[in-house]
Design a protein around this motif. Structure first.
Motif, short mmCIF file in Angstrom:
data_model
loop_
_atom_site.label_atom_id
_atom_site.label_comp_id
_atom_site.label_asym_id
_atom_site.label_seq_id
_atom_site.Cartn_x
_atom_site.Cartn_y
_atom_site.Cartn_z
N ILE A 76 0.63 -0.85 0.13
CA ILE A 76 -0.14 -0.29 0.30
C ILE A 76 0.99 1.20 -0.26
O ILE A 76 1.63 1.28 0.88
CB ILE A 76 -0.81 -0.09 1.65
CG1 ILE A 76 -1.75 -1.36 1.14
CG2 ILE A 76 -2.06 1.76 1.16
CD1 ILE A 76 -2.77 -1.56 2.46
N TRP A 77 0.29 1.67 -0.74
CA TRP A 77 1.66 3.34 -0.97
C TRP A 77 0.49 4.46 -0.49
O TRP A 77 -0.14 4.40 -1.60
CB TRP A 77 2.44 2.89 -2.68
CG TRP A 77 3.04 2.50 -3.31
CD1 TRP A 77 3.14 0.86 -3.06
CD2 TRP A 77 4.05 2.49 -3.79
NE1 TRP A 77 3.69 -0.17 -3.70
CE2 TRP A 77 3.95 0.76 -4.41
CE3 TRP A 77 4.44 3.24 -4.71
CZ2 TRP A 77 5.24 0.24 -4.68
CZ3 TRP A 77 6.25 3.02 -4.84
CH2 TRP A 77 6.53 1.46 -5.31
N VAL A 99 -0.73 -4.11 -5.84
CA VAL A 99 -0.63 -2.83 -5.36
C VAL A 99 -1.76 -1.76 -5.32
O VAL A 99 -2.71 -1.95 -6.13
CB VAL A 99 0.23 -2.43 -5.86
CG1 VAL A 99 0.42 -1.09 -6.37
CG2 VAL A 99 1.66 -3.43 -6.60
N LEU A 100 -1.91 -1.46 -3.70
CA LEU A 100 -3.00 0.01 -3.55
C LEU A 100 -2.46 0.77 -3.10
O LEU A 100 -1.29 0.83 -3.06
CB LEU A 100 -3.62 -0.50 -2.67
CG LEU A 100 -5.28 0.30 -2.38
CD1 LEU A 100 -6.04 0.15 -3.51
CD2 LEU A 100 -5.45 0.66 -1.00
N LEU A 101 -2.91 2.48 -4.57
CA LEU A 101 -1.96 3.56 -3.92
C LEU A 101 -3.03 4.18 -4.02
O LEU A 101 -4.39 4.50 -3.96
CB LEU A 101 -2.43 4.01 -5.75
CG LEU A 101 -1.01 4.67 -6.22
CD1 LEU A 101 0.20 4.13 -6.17
CD2 LEU A 101 -0.67 5.47 -7.56
#
Lengths: 228, 530
Positions: A76-77, A99-101
């Motif tokens: 998680i970015w 991937v989660l932004l």
């Protein structure tokens, strides 16, 4: 409270005590060799301090992120300074489906064309060590507490010691890695992070110098040179 | 509609099972179909329904009265506990009530009352499929079939009392009898001992005052005139003269109450939308003060959802402002939910990130599109419970909370697409959260074999000043290696014609820069390698 009583407390960590479980391989054998546990800690805060933006701080943890995303755990970015570039991440072995932004500034949709703007004077100005926007800290903490999160990444400029402490506790509650990218000026600030590193370029070489500022467990060496 | 049928068929399924259970008991049970006499009606009378409706969004006790009449002839018709403590009694002129203390007067709004009662019936549907509203302030339901599930009548009453408190109704009276009318009368008379058989009914009703009949003032006076004060007195009158001198309808009602005449009741039709409103006594400036009203509305919704074995995909909060305007706050869920606690957490996050534009006087919760299936389709009986206790959180709930707080567009997913244009090759798209989009991220084998790409792409190309034919950023940049020409997209309007270079600055940071092929051939920064 006597010293003996203090020593018996479960929450007390003594320098020199090795972490219980093996670490997560960094993907760089030189770095694995000096870190206690043979790699990154499995959970907790990791602070990576850099003098210059874009000199390899992200590349340093990329192999570990790739390994986590294939477990699969979520990456998680939170409010990255620029858009993480999907083809490069894929090439590094990261599973993009995990991937989660979290970013309130990024507009969705293709951004084609060049928008004329005042040119950036330095790389630092276009690499915004900006003040954390409202909700970023909250989102980062929530991500760390989320059990399916493998690692959460954040680029805050300034954080209170109390906030760092909260994040370290959140990592322990969620069993996740919290990776903070911060300017090297923060090295003087006390931090409860499990591991603090500074990364500096070595002039006229493509290598960087990685220096361990703080870690849990005993170190074999304080610094090493890496080719990222 | 659907669920009504489901419920009745469920009843039909359960009914034949009953004898099996009863075989173990000693006394010879009534084995076949339940006769009408064995029905048990439970009436819930909310004596202060109108006032409770008006004050249930309120956090502090406040004396309130309901008034009737015009101008100076306004009289108090209902008082709440705080008003009674001040010494205000029913029948007092409003002026006298004002003299006793600070008191808020309310007028009846029959339409709103009716809607609220219907809403309450829908909520009560979770206990039994047979619910009948009794205007203006009561409802009656057939509970014989539900007793075993809720632990007998005592268990059911305790649960009703607890859950009605959560909705904000504190003044409650229950009555139970084999006929619906008798149950209502007993509830109005606060005769809480259950009357189980028809035979015991006349004795129980005989002590009940005739006020419970809600007679017209004229009739009441007539009864008073001949010394009739209780239902017992009324029943002792000859039937013919009762019908002739008073109202024939009254005789029919008495017969129905005693079970001498059938009393068919149309089953309450469940609404397929939810809309409930709480008006606040004062203007509210902080979101936190809305908490209790939100809690009440959500537990009402949760009861209705439980009744229909349904869940919702979204909610809409509407705030009514003091200046007459209103604002809407829709909330969409990733996964249908019927959990009041989860919805409350989400709604709090949702409101937390906003400050109230102007003071609020009322709040309304609306929900439509009920999904008629359990909220937890995975079949894990305990998964939902754990989630609601904050133990392990599921992915949809995590995403919902983030979206509620940060807004729907804040969550994004990275997508890789086989396109030569850098912006299209690696883009972001709003994460809708429903499922992980496998298609969005294609494997590296499907993308063209690229040369090295930077880890960061700037959100927009940043123009760089040019000096001696070289781009500048922290001093002149050194271009390494050969150029990569990307000329693509002339067919879809997103044309790109650039020469890309890998450059490094004096600190050794590697950058991805390009020069436009078209005039004025400007330099731009487009990526950072790390």
């Amino acid at each position: 409270m006597t010293l003996e009583e203090l020593m018996r407390r479960a929450g007390l960590w003594r320098a020199g005590e090795a972490p219980l479980e093996g670490g997560l391989s960094t993907g760089f054998s030189v770095l694995d060799a000096i870190l206690p546990g043979g790699g990154w800690p499995r959970l907790g805060l990791i602070e990576i301090l850099t003098s210059q933006p874009g000199i390899g701080a992200l590349r340093l943890i990329l192999p570990a992120l790739a390994a986590l995303s294939r477990l699969p755990r979520w990456l998680i970015w939170v409010a990255p300074p620029h858009r993480p570039y999907a083809p490069a991440l894929q090439a590094a072995g990261i599973d993009l489906t995990h991937v989660l932004l979290i970013d309130r500034t990024e507009a969705s949709g293709p951004t084609a064309g060049c928008v004329p703007r005042a040119p950036p004077a330095t790389l630092s100005t276009c690499w915004s060590w900006r003040r954390a926007a409202e909700g970023e800290f909250w989102a980062f903490e929530q991500a760390l507490r989320f059990p399916e999160c493998g690692a959460a990444l954040w680029w805050p400029a300034h954080l209170e010691a109390l906030a760092l402490r909260r994040l370290q506790l959140a990592c322990e509650a969620g069993g996740s890695l919290g990776i903070l990218f911060r300017p090297v000026e923060c090295a003087n600030q006390a931090s409860p992070a499990a591991l603090r590193l500074s990364v500096q370029p070595i002039v006229a070489t493509p290598e960087v110098q990685v220096r361990v500022l703080k870690c849990r467990g005993s170190l074999r060496a304080r610094e090493c040179r890496l080719f990222l | 509609m659907n669920s009504v049928e489901n419920n009745t068929s469920l009843q039909a399924l359960i009914a034949p099972l009953k004898p099996v259970v009863r075989l173990h008991s000693r006394s010879a049970p009534a084995l076949c179909v339940q006769p009408a006499a064995s029905r048990l009606w439970l009436a819930i009378h909310l004596p202060r329904f109108t006032l409770d409706m008006a004050t249930r969004g309120n956090t502090e006790p406040q004396a309130c009265v309901l008034v009737d009449g015009q101008g100076t002839r306004q009289r108090v018709t209902l008082v709440n506990a705080e008003a009674a403590r001040l010494g205000i009694r029913i029948g007092m002129p409003l002026g006298a009530a004002h003299a006793l203390g600070e008191v808020l007067p309310f007028m009846r709004v029959p339409a709103a009352e009716q809607q609220a009662l219907a809403q309450l019936c829908a909520w009560a549907y979770q206990f039994t499929p047979m619910v009948v509203p009794v205007a203006p302030d009561a409802l009656v339901m057939e509970v014989r079939g539900s007793l075993a599930l809720f632990g007998g009548l005592a268990g059911l009453l305790a649960r009703l009392r607890r859950e009605l408190r959560q909705l904000g109704f504190n003044a409650l009276a229950f009555g139970s009898a084999p006929t619906p009318i008798a149950a209502i009368w007993l509830a109005r008379a606060r005769h809480s001992t259950p009357v189980e058989t028809l035979a015991a009914l006349p004795a129980a009703l005989s002590q009940v005052p005739i006020d419970v009949l809600n007679l017209t003032p004229k009739l009441q006076q007539d009864f008073c005139g001949i010394g009739v004060r209780t239902l017992g007195d009324c029943l002792r009158l000859p039937r013919e003269s009762l019908a002739r001198r008073f109202a024939p309808a009254l005789l029919l009602e008495l017969d129905r109450a005693l079970g001498r005449q059938p009393d068919p009741r149309p089953a309450f039709k469940l609404p397929q939308v939810f809309s409930s409103r709480i008006d606040l006594l004062w203007e509210i400036h902080h979101v936190q003060a809305l908490n209790i009203a939100m809690e009440r509305l959500l537990s009402e919704l949760a009861g209705i959802l439980r009744a229909q074995v349904a869940s919702v995909r979204g909610l809409r909060w509407r705030l009514y402002h003091a200046d007459g305007s209103s604002s809407d706050y829709p909330l969409t869920l990733v996964e249908p939910s019927a959990d009041a606690l989860h919805l409350l957490r989400l709604s709090r996050e949702h409101f937390l990130r906003r400050s109230l534009a102007s003071p609020v006087r009322g709040i309304c919760l609306e929900a439509a599109d009920f999904e008629h299936r359990p909220a937890n389709p995975s079949g894990d009986l305990f998964a939902g419970r754990q989630g609601s206790q904050g133990g392990t959180e599921t992915w949809p709930r995590f995403v919902e909370r983030l979206r509620a707080r940060l807004g729907g567009k804040a969550l994004q997913q990275l997508t890789a697409f086989p396109d030569h244009r850098p912006e299209r090759a690696g883009d972001t798209q709003t994460f809708d959260g429903t499922r992980v989009q496998r298609a969005a991220a294609s494997g590296p084998e499907s993308s063209p074999r690229w040369r090295e790409r930077p880890l960061w792409l700037t959100r927009q190309p940043l123009p760089l000043p040019e000096c001696d034919g070289r781009p500048n950023l922290d001093g002149p940049l050194h271009l390494d290696g050969e150029r990569e020409r990307i000329h693509s997209g002339w067919w879809d309007g997103g044309e790109v014609a650039r020469d890309y270079f890998i450059a490094h600055n004096q600190h050794g940071t590697r950058l991805w820069v390009f020069r436009e092929l078209a005039s004025p051939r400007g330099w731009y920064l487009h990526g950072i390698f790390e």
